[in-house]
Design a protein around this motif. Structure first.
Motif, PDB file in Angstrom:
ATOM      1  N   ASN A 153       0.831  -1.214   0.000  1.00  0.00           N
ATOM      2  CA  ASN A 153       0.000   0.000   0.000  1.00  0.00           C
ATOM      3  C   ASN A 153       0.862   1.259   0.000  1.00  0.00           C
ATOM      4  O   ASN A 153       0.521   2.257  -0.659  1.00  0.00           O
ATOM      5  N   ASN A 154       1.974   1.231   0.734  1.00  0.00           N
ATOM      6  CA  ASN A 154       2.865   2.383   0.735  1.00  0.00           C
ATOM      7  C   ASN A 154       3.430   2.636  -0.654  1.00  0.00           C
ATOM      8  O   ASN A 154       3.543   3.794  -1.086  1.00  0.00           O
ATOM      9  N   TYR A 155       3.795   1.577  -1.362  1.00  0.00           N
ATOM     10  CA  TYR A 155       4.307   1.739  -2.723  1.00  0.00           C
ATOM     11  C   TYR A 155       3.258   2.384  -3.625  1.00  0.00           C
ATOM     12  O   TYR A 155       3.553   3.305  -4.399  1.00  0.00           O
ATOM     13  N   ILE A 209       8.569   7.664 -13.560  1.00  0.00           N
ATOM     14  CA  ILE A 209       8.912   6.903 -12.362  1.00  0.00           C
ATOM     15  C   ILE A 209       9.474   5.542 -12.758  1.00  0.00           C
ATOM     16  O   ILE A 209       8.832   4.787 -13.500  1.00  0.00           O
ATOM     17  N   TYR A 210      10.644   5.240 -12.268  1.00  0.00           N
ATOM     18  CA  TYR A 210      11.251   3.929 -12.479  1.00  0.00           C
ATOM     19  C   TYR A 210      11.273   3.187 -11.138  1.00  0.00           C
ATOM     20  O   TYR A 210      11.979   3.596 -10.208  1.00  0.00           O
ATOM     21  N   ILE A 211      10.490   2.117 -11.068  1.00  0.00           N
ATOM     22  CA  ILE A 211      10.487   1.271  -9.881  1.00  0.00           C
ATOM     23  C   ILE A 211      11.545   0.196 -10.078  1.00  0.00           C
ATOM     24  O   ILE A 211      11.410  -0.670 -10.941  1.00  0.00           O
ATOM     25  N   GLN A 212      12.607   0.265  -9.304  1.00  0.00           N
ATOM     26  CA  GLN A 212      13.673  -0.721  -9.410  1.00  0.00           C
ATOM     27  C   GLN A 212      13.415  -1.867  -8.441  1.00  0.00           C
ATOM     28  O   GLN A 212      13.052  -1.644  -7.288  1.00  0.00           O
ATOM     29  N   SER A 213      13.587  -3.079  -8.913  1.00  0.00           N
ATOM     30  CA  SER A 213      13.347  -4.239  -8.060  1.00  0.00           C
ATOM     31  C   SER A 213      14.266  -4.213  -6.845  1.00  0.00           C
ATOM     32  O   SER A 213      15.352  -3.623  -6.872  1.00  0.00           O
ATOM     33  N   MET A 214      13.822  -4.849  -5.790  1.00  0.00           N
ATOM     34  CA  MET A 214      14.697  -5.062  -4.641  1.00  0.00           C
ATOM     35  C   MET A 214      15.830  -5.997  -5.055  1.00  0.00           C
ATOM     36  O   MET A 214      15.647  -6.895  -5.874  1.00  0.00           O
ATOM     37  N   LEU A 215      16.994  -5.792  -4.470  1.00  0.00           N
ATOM     38  CA  LEU A 215      18.129  -6.651  -4.746  1.00  0.00           C
ATOM     39  C   LEU A 215      18.102  -7.866  -3.822  1.00  0.00           C
ATOM     40  O   LEU A 215      17.499  -7.832  -2.743  1.00  0.00           O
ATOM     41  N   PRO A 216      18.766  -8.948  -4.217  1.00  0.00           N
ATOM     42  CA  PRO A 216      18.885 -10.081  -3.298  1.00  0.00           C
ATOM     43  C   PRO A 216      19.773  -9.722  -2.117  1.00  0.00           C
ATOM     44  O   PRO A 216      20.485  -8.712  -2.151  1.00  0.00           O
ATOM     45  N   THR A 223       7.698  -9.268  -7.801  1.00  0.00           N
ATOM     46  CA  THR A 223       6.621  -9.603  -8.743  1.00  0.00           C
ATOM     47  C   THR A 223       5.453  -8.640  -8.573  1.00  0.00           C
ATOM     48  O   THR A 223       4.863  -8.165  -9.555  1.00  0.00           O
ATOM     49  N   TYR A 224       5.130  -8.335  -7.328  1.00  0.00           N
ATOM     50  CA  TYR A 224       4.068  -7.361  -7.067  1.00  0.00           C
ATOM     51  C   TYR A 224       4.432  -6.003  -7.658  1.00  0.00           C
ATOM     52  O   TYR A 224       3.593  -5.340  -8.283  1.00  0.00           O
ATOM     53  N   LEU A 225       5.670  -5.562  -7.473  1.00  0.00           N
ATOM     54  CA  LEU A 225       6.096  -4.248  -7.962  1.00  0.00           C
ATOM     55  C   LEU A 225       6.049  -4.186  -9.488  1.00  0.00           C
ATOM     56  O   LEU A 225       5.700  -3.153 -10.066  1.00  0.00           O
ATOM     57  N   LYS A 226       6.399  -5.287 -10.121  1.00  0.00           N
ATOM     58  CA  LYS A 226       6.324  -5.336 -11.590  1.00  0.00           C
ATOM     59  C   LYS A 226       4.889  -5.153 -12.051  1.00  0.00           C
ATOM     60  O   LYS A 226       4.605  -4.365 -12.971  1.00  0.00           O
ATOM     61  N   ASN A 227       3.970  -5.864 -11.426  1.00  0.00           N
ATOM     62  CA  ASN A 227       2.563  -5.754 -11.795  1.00  0.00           C
ATOM     63  C   ASN A 227       2.000  -4.381 -11.441  1.00  0.00           C
ATOM     64  O   ASN A 227       1.198  -3.810 -12.197  1.00  0.00           O
ATOM     65  N   GLU A 255       7.571   2.645 -14.876  1.00  0.00           N
ATOM     66  CA  GLU A 255       8.218   1.483 -15.489  1.00  0.00           C
ATOM     67  C   GLU A 255       9.014   0.710 -14.444  1.00  0.00           C
ATOM     68  O   GLU A 255       9.646   1.295 -13.563  1.00  0.00           O
ATOM     69  N   PHE A 256       8.980  -0.607 -14.588  1.00  0.00           N
ATOM     70  CA  PHE A 256       9.697  -1.500 -13.673  1.00  0.00           C
ATOM     71  C   PHE A 256      11.037  -1.904 -14.279  1.00  0.00           C
ATOM     72  O   PHE A 256      11.121  -2.248 -15.456  1.00  0.00           O
ATOM     73  N   ILE A 257      12.102  -1.855 -13.463  1.00  0.00           N
ATOM     74  CA  ILE A 257      13.423  -2.297 -13.890  1.00  0.00           C
ATOM     75  C   ILE A 257      13.831  -3.457 -12.989  1.00  0.00           C
ATOM     76  O   ILE A 257      13.997  -3.281 -11.780  1.00  0.00           O
ATOM     77  N   ASP A 258      14.007  -4.633 -13.577  1.00  0.00           N
ATOM     78  CA  ASP A 258      14.314  -5.824 -12.795  1.00  0.00           C
ATOM     79  C   ASP A 258      15.822  -6.009 -12.669  1.00  0.00           C
ATOM     80  O   ASP A 258      16.486  -6.556 -13.548  1.00  0.00           O
ATOM     81  N   LEU A 259      16.353  -5.559 -11.548  1.00  0.00           N
ATOM     82  CA  LEU A 259      17.782  -5.680 -11.273  1.00  0.00           C
ATOM     83  C   LEU A 259      18.136  -7.018 -10.620  1.00  0.00           C
ATOM     84  O   LEU A 259      19.282  -7.477 -10.703  1.00  0.00           O
ATOM     85  N   TYR A 260      17.184  -7.625  -9.979  1.00  0.00           N
ATOM     86  CA  TYR A 260      17.423  -8.803  -9.145  1.00  0.00           C
ATOM     87  C   TYR A 260      18.226  -9.903  -9.848  1.00  0.00           C
ATOM     88  O   TYR A 260      19.214 -10.403  -9.279  1.00  0.00           O
ATOM     89  N   PRO A 261      17.856 -10.321 -11.062  1.00  0.00           N
ATOM     90  CA  PRO A 261      18.572 -11.452 -11.683  1.00  0.00           C
ATOM     91  C   PRO A 261      20.060 -11.194 -11.899  1.00  0.00           C
ATOM     92  O   PRO A 261      20.850 -12.142 -11.910  1.00  0.00           O
TER      93      PRO A 261
END
Length: 241
Positions: free
Chosen positions: A140-142, A158-165, A185-189, A198-204
């Motif tokens: 909800n905060n996001y 706005i670029y939402i960057q994934s959380m890192l491992p 996954t929630y942040l991407k959706n 836009e979502f940027i997936d840094l995790y992998p």
């Protein structure tokens, strides 16, 4: 002082040490207990924001306004590098705060959006997991962070960057990789639900078998120089575009 009085005094001191941590103190006397001081326990939001949060936000308040800037917003991972130097771009400003949670970002993002930044790069959530903040609260905060930015500055990208491992062996954290992946996954959706987001997936790029690659960290959570170079490599087209 009589022996009995001495025992009561020692007991009073010991119990005060415990109860002061709970916000209440008292004195034991013969014949009863006298309460001498009490204070209201801090709220959950106050507990989540250490003094450093207020130090940093007060600094942000006195810095010159810079409309159209590229702003990096987040926790210690964002706070930990000089982004303007890393990208050789003086239009980049850093609004990262060590140990901040999504609640802390929500409370400060309005003032960031007031300056109509051209882009915001957001990464936050690790401290929510560390502090066992409810997932629904974090989610909800996001949503509220995105909506506050878009309300104040609709043209901001706005670029939402994934959380890192993280690396549990190095940092001793009990936060699981599955929990981080679920939130990502929630942040991407969530990002797909909003225009100009836009979502940027840094995790992998940082993980090996679900753990932070030790090439990029010394403590299992924060990044070394090579880690920030990898981060830069993954987002430089979004920063420069």
């Amino acid at each position: 002082m009589k022996i009995g009085d001495n025992k009561l005094f020692i007991l009073s001191v010991c119990l005060n040490v415990v109860f002061l941590l709970l916000g209440t103190a008292f004195v034991i006397k013969k014949g009863g207990v006298s309460w001498v001081m009490s204070k209201v326990a801090p709220t959950a939001a106050e507990v989540q924001k250490p003094p450093y949060y207020f130090d940093k936000t007060s600094q942000f308040d006195i810095l010159p306004q810079k409309e159209g800037a590229i702003v990096f917003v987040g926790d210690s991972l964002t706070d930990g590098v000089e982004w303007s130097e890393l990208f050789a771009n003086s239009n980049i400003i850093n609004r990262g705060i060590n140990k901040v949670t999504t609640q802390g970002i929500l409370e400060m993002v309005s003032s960031i959006a007031d300056d109509s930044p051209s882009k915001i790069f957001l990464m936050v959530g690790t401290n929510d997991l560390d502090q066992s903040v409810e997932n629904e609260t974090t989610k909800n905060n996001y949503k509220n962070i995105i909506e506050e930015i878009q309300k104040k500055s609709p043209a901001t990208k706005i670029y939402i960057q994934s959380m890192l491992p993280i690396n549990n062996e190095l940092n001793g954290s009990k936060v699981s990789s599955e929990t981080i992946v679920e939130l990502n996954t929630y942040l991407k959706n969530l990002s797909s639900d909003y225009d100009n987001c836009e979502f940027i997936d840094l995790y992998p790029h940082f993980q090996v078998n679900g753990q932070m690659n030790t090439d990029y960290t010394n403590d299992g959570t924060h990044l070394n120089g090579q880690g920030y170079l990898l981060w830069k490599e993954q987002i430089q087209d979004f920063v420069n575009g």
